[in-house]
Design an enzyme around this catalytic site. Structure first.
Site, PDB file in Angstrom:
ATOM      1  N   GLU A 143      25.096  52.364  81.790  1.00 47.38           N
ATOM      2  CA  GLU A 143      24.524  52.235  80.449  1.00 47.38           C
ATOM      3  C   GLU A 143      25.550  52.669  79.416  1.00 47.38           C
ATOM      4  O   GLU A 143      26.213  53.695  79.584  1.00 47.38           O
ATOM      5  CB  GLU A 143      23.272  53.109  80.328  1.00 47.38           C
ATOM      6  N   GLU A 174      22.926  55.775  68.747  1.00 46.91           N
ATOM      7  CA  GLU A 174      21.587  56.345  68.679  1.00 46.91           C
ATOM      8  C   GLU A 174      21.566  57.323  67.513  1.00 46.91           C
ATOM      9  O   GLU A 174      22.529  58.065  67.299  1.00 46.91           O
ATOM     10  CB  GLU A 174      21.231  57.087  69.969  1.00 46.91           C
TER      11      GLU A 174
END
Length: 284
Positions: free
Chosen positions: A161, A166
């Site tokens: 990932e 974010e």
């Protein structure tokens, strides 16, 4: 003036007049100028994003709170993901409608709805660059994310990932970029962060990852802030990024990292995406 001197002078003047040459820190060539895949989000307001490019994942309980005890139920409703008619994609988290009874993993029913879009099975990046221009929602309990998952068919975290960006809860100016793999995941993910001049919800920024063989570099507005190589992993053999990876866009609510929303959490909390572009090598 001899011929060589004249030629050098002509070339120098041509460069000044035409603006030829790449700016410092940029790469020239077709891969820099022409993406092999792009999403520009033209279309009428309230229409759904194109199915040939995007999947819409739904649910919560069956996905075990999406691995983070999240409180939102992802839907395929236009209220949660749709075009705005001005060239943008809107991904909106909002309180669940009264009486909706959407099954949740950590409680009986989910109190929020949102959307999670992916390009899995549609397009993927092998090596090159992903650039997403977006404005991200900020506020207590929110976790908007632009990220990638591997297509190797291995169960997460061996899947690999890359979190392109974010912005978590009450840290509205901090952008996190993180990689997760077989021995470095969740709070042990490896990455860095950078600080925006104002809250991420105030302006558009370009969030990018440059994914090269055995090297990944994160940047915001063209300014790199973290580079990962196999030497920074617990073991170099745990590098899992030499593969096709697809893109995900979502706005999560609640969960392990941002904590629960409260009365101050904006509603709707909207990620506004201007464009997505893949440069380099991949599958479109």
């Amino acid at each position: 003036m001899n011929l060589c001197t004249r030629l050098a002078l002509v070339l120098a003047l041509g460069g000044l007049l035409c603006g030829c040459g790449a700016a410092p820190g940029t790469r020239s060539g077709p891969a820099q100028e022409r993406p092999f895949w792009r999403a520009e989000f033209g279309g009428a307001a309230a229409t759904r994003p194109a199915e040939e490019s995007w999947n819409t994942e739904t649910g919560n309980r069956d996905a075990e709170g999406w691995g983070n005890n999240e409180l939102q139920y992802y839907t395929d409703d236009a209220a949660n993901s749709a075009l705005d008619g001005d060239g943008h994609l809107l991904i909106s988290a909002r309180p669940a409608p009264a009486g909706s009874e959407l099954p949740c993993y950590t409680r009986e029913f989910c109190t929020w709805t949102s959307a999670r879009l992916t390009t899995e099975g549609k397009t993927a990046l092998t090596h090159g660059r992903v650039v997403v221009r977006a404005k991200l929602p900020t506020g207590t309990g929110l976790l908007p994310a632009i990220w990638m998952l591997g297509n190797n068919g291995v169960e997460w975290p061996g899947q690999g990932e890359i979190d392109i960006c974010e912005v978590v809860g009450a840290e509205p100016r901090t952008v996190y970029g993180t990689a997760h793999g077989p021995t470095y995941f969740n709070e042990n993910g490896i990455g860095g962060s950078t600080t925006l001049p104002a809250d991420a919800s105030r302006a558009f920024h370009t969030y990018a990852v440059d994914k090269r063989p055995r090297r990944i570099t994160w940047s915001v507005d063209g300014k790199p802030y973290f580079t990962l190589t196999p030497s920074k992993l617990p073991a170099a053999r745990d590098w899992v990024f030499e593969q096709d990876m697809h893109l995900l866009l979502n706005v999560a609510v609640g969960g392990d990292w941002p904590g629960p929303p409260d009365a101050s959490t904006p509603s709707p909390a909207t990620m506004t995406v201007d464009y997505v572009r893949f440069y380099g090598e991949g599958r479109a």
